[in-house]
Design a protein around this motif. Structure first.
Motif, mmCIF file in Angstrom:
data_model
loop_
_atom_site.group_PDB
_atom_site.id
_atom_site.type_symbol
_atom_site.label_atom_id
_atom_site.label_comp_id
_atom_site.label_asym_id
_atom_site.label_seq_id
_atom_site.Cartn_x
_atom_site.Cartn_y
_atom_site.Cartn_z
ATOM 1 N N ILE A 38 0.927 -1.133 -0.055
ATOM 2 C CA ILE A 38 0.175 0.022 0.067
ATOM 3 C C ILE A 38 0.855 1.356 0.158
ATOM 4 O O ILE A 38 0.720 2.164 -0.862
ATOM 5 C CB ILE A 38 -1.067 0.120 1.252
ATOM 6 N N SER A 39 1.899 1.278 0.889
ATOM 7 C CA SER A 39 2.627 2.458 0.890
ATOM 8 C C SER A 39 3.760 2.522 -0.280
ATOM 9 O O SER A 39 3.938 3.579 -0.710
ATOM 10 C CB SER A 39 3.427 2.823 2.422
ATOM 11 N N GLU A 40 4.407 1.474 -0.443
ATOM 12 C CA GLU A 40 5.662 1.684 -1.529
ATOM 13 C C GLU A 40 4.769 1.420 -2.701
ATOM 14 O O GLU A 40 5.481 2.295 -3.750
ATOM 15 C CB GLU A 40 6.707 0.577 -1.010
ATOM 16 N N LEU A 41 4.122 0.712 -3.100
ATOM 17 C CA LEU A 41 3.591 0.536 -4.293
ATOM 18 C C LEU A 41 2.523 1.355 -4.781
ATOM 19 O O LEU A 41 2.180 1.622 -5.976
ATOM 20 C CB LEU A 41 3.379 -1.081 -4.588
ATOM 21 N N GLY A 42 1.746 1.811 -3.667
ATOM 22 C CA GLY A 42 0.675 2.603 -4.009
ATOM 23 C C GLY A 42 -0.580 1.952 -4.199
ATOM 24 O O GLY A 42 -1.373 2.533 -4.754
ATOM 25 N N ILE A 43 -0.768 0.848 -3.942
ATOM 26 C CA ILE A 43 -2.086 0.113 -4.366
ATOM 27 C C ILE A 43 -3.098 0.723 -3.334
ATOM 28 O O ILE A 43 -2.880 0.859 -2.051
ATOM 29 C CB ILE A 43 -1.985 -1.412 -4.001
ATOM 30 N N PRO A 44 -4.367 0.941 -3.838
ATOM 31 C CA PRO A 44 -5.013 1.724 -3.198
ATOM 32 C C PRO A 44 -5.697 0.693 -1.865
ATOM 33 O O PRO A 44 -5.851 -0.670 -2.169
ATOM 34 C CB PRO A 44 -6.501 1.627 -4.249
ATOM 35 N N GLU A 45 -5.785 1.124 -0.760
ATOM 36 C CA GLU A 45 -6.056 0.412 0.244
ATOM 37 C C GLU A 45 -7.596 -0.434 0.192
ATOM 38 O O GLU A 45 -7.869 -1.347 0.807
ATOM 39 C CB GLU A 45 -6.206 1.297 1.668
ATOM 40 N N ALA A 46 -8.522 0.288 -0.494
ATOM 41 C CA ALA A 46 -9.905 -0.183 -0.748
ATOM 42 C C ALA A 46 -9.909 -1.350 -1.299
ATOM 43 O O ALA A 46 -10.493 -2.529 -1.236
ATOM 44 C CB ALA A 46 -10.578 0.726 -1.641
ATOM 45 N N PHE A 47 -8.852 -1.636 -2.459
ATOM 46 C CA PHE A 47 -8.669 -2.482 -3.394
ATOM 47 C C PHE A 47 -8.050 -3.805 -2.419
ATOM 48 O O PHE A 47 -8.517 -5.032 -2.600
ATOM 49 C CB PHE A 47 -7.784 -2.287 -4.388
ATOM 50 N N TYR A 48 -6.897 -3.663 -1.713
ATOM 51 C CA TYR A 48 -6.435 -4.594 -0.539
ATOM 52 C C TYR A 48 -7.540 -5.129 0.206
ATOM 53 O O TYR A 48 -7.526 -6.329 0.385
ATOM 54 C CB TYR A 48 -5.683 -3.814 0.143
ATOM 55 N N ASN A 49 -8.489 -4.531 0.884
ATOM 56 C CA ASN A 49 -9.562 -4.701 1.557
ATOM 57 C C ASN A 49 -10.378 -5.574 1.049
ATOM 58 O O ASN A 49 -11.022 -6.775 1.650
ATOM 59 C CB ASN A 49 -10.284 -3.619 2.261
ATOM 60 N N ASP A 50 -10.744 -5.239 -0.358
ATOM 61 C CA ASP A 50 -11.785 -6.138 -1.027
ATOM 62 C C ASP A 50 -11.132 -7.584 -1.349
ATOM 63 O O ASP A 50 -12.050 -8.403 -0.916
ATOM 64 C CB ASP A 50 -12.139 -5.412 -2.627
ATOM 65 N N ILE A 51 -10.097 -7.522 -1.643
ATOM 66 C CA ILE A 51 -9.400 -8.915 -2.027
ATOM 67 C C ILE A 51 -9.408 -9.546 -0.614
ATOM 68 O O ILE A 51 -9.577 -10.977 -0.538
ATOM 69 C CB ILE A 51 -7.760 -8.829 -2.341
ATOM 70 N N GLU A 52 -8.964 -9.180 0.439
ATOM 71 C CA GLU A 52 -9.198 -9.865 1.875
ATOM 72 C C GLU A 52 -10.544 -10.405 2.373
ATOM 73 O O GLU A 52 -10.516 -11.508 3.104
ATOM 74 C CB GLU A 52 -8.636 -8.806 2.851
ATOM 75 N N ASP A 53 -11.501 -10.031 1.579
ATOM 76 C CA ASP A 53 -12.877 -10.500 1.811
ATOM 77 C C ASP A 53 -12.986 -11.845 1.364
ATOM 78 O O ASP A 53 -12.868 -11.928 0.135
ATOM 79 C CB ASP A 53 -13.892 -9.447 1.217
#
Length: 309
Positions: A38-53
């Motif tokens: 999230i911080s270094e690559l800049g991936i949107p946190e919302a995308f990360y949370n969606d995948i975690e579901d």
């Protein structure tokens, strides 16, 4: 754990550093991995949370130049109550950055890397890699379906020997697995059609690759439906067998009750405190017992003739 892969003449291989990577794979990412993504690559946190579901459905989404693609892949568990299930595999890419994220341990990614090296596959572009992951997911669905079929046969063999609740419950769990498979494969199929029809990209896709994805998805879906129909028919058949066995038992118990009622009725009549022709007869008891036995025997023969025993 974050792993970096790059392309060479042999296919996909492990890269020495992130700068050389064309694909970043995050499997069961830790907090440090999350910070890097999230911080270094800049991936949107919302995308990360969606995948975690774990229940996230297959879809494609664009935001701030990033593209999110979520597909479903099969998983094998050691839990006998639910031996197989599915999980989301998220793919996020922008520019030269391509990241896959999965929060469940699986063998699909490593198998895909090995297969690419064996066949010298070098994905051309992000969507090319996504389509090949869809093929790999469909192949793994079919691989697990073969194992599911073996479980069905094993449960059927056990039920032929003795109908136990444990074997019936195993069939119910397998049926639940097949429902997960059918839902996930249908979701992957809808995702594939959306990717195939993307404006500005559909003319760039390899027609042979598109055809391969469609064939594998259709084969996985058809195989799952066949096994599901077979299992449903098997469950209905055993439900009918159990119901029929219960009816046979109840029929026999009813017949036995009727036969036992005959001597009871005769004994009740002659046991009353009223005059009858046998109250002074020394052989009255034996006569009544013999009559009761003969009438009961006639009843048994009649029920036997009617196949009620």
């Amino acid at each position: 754990m974050v792993t970096f892969y790059t392309k060479d003449n042999c296919g996909l291989t492990t890269a020495k550093s992130a700068n050389d990577a064309t694909w970043i794979s995050a499997l069961k990412p830790t907090e440090a991995d999350k910070h890097y993504l999230i911080s270094e690559l800049g991936i949107p946190e919302a995308f990360y949370n969606d995948i975690e579901d774990i229940d996230e459905r297959p879809r494609i989404e664009f935001e701030d130049g990033w593209c999110l693609i979520i597909l479903r892949m099969p998983l094998k568990h050691n839990d006998p109550r639910l031996p197989y299930t599915t999980a989301p595999l998220g793919v996020v890419f922008k520019g030269d950055t391509f990241v896959s994220i999965c929060f469940e341990q699986n063998d699909m990614i490593s198998d895909f890397i090995t297969y690419s090296q064996k066949k010298s596959i070098r994905p051309e572009g992000h969507f090319d890699l996504v389509l090949r992951l869809l093929i790999s997911s469909s192949i793994w669905f079919q691989k697990y379906l073969k194992q599911v079929n073996q479980l069905i046969k094993s449960a059927e063999d056990n039920l032929e020997k003795s109908i136990r609740n444990e074997d019936l419950q195993q069939l119910l769990q397998i049926e639940k697995c097949l429902v997960y498979f059918i839902t996930s494969i249908k979701g992957n199929e809808m995702l594939f059609y959306r990717i195939r029809n993307l404006k500005g990209y559909r003319d760039t896709f390899d027609p042979d690759l598109i055809e391969d994805v469609e064939i594998e998805l259709r084969q996985a879906q058809d195989t799952t439906n066949i096994y599901s129909d077979i299992l449903t028919g098997t469950m209905d058949a055993y439900a009918s067998v159990i119901s029929n066995n219960l009816n046979v038992i109840m029929k026999r118990l009813t017949s036995i009750s009727i036969i036992l009622m005959i001597p009871t009725l005769i004994a009740s009549f002659y046991g009353m405190n009223v005059p009858n022709s046998l109250q002074n007869n020394n052989y009255g008891l034996w006569i009544i017992a013999l009559v009761s036995f003969l009438i009961s025997l006639i009843g048994v023969l009649m029920f036997k003739k009617k196949n009620l025993f």
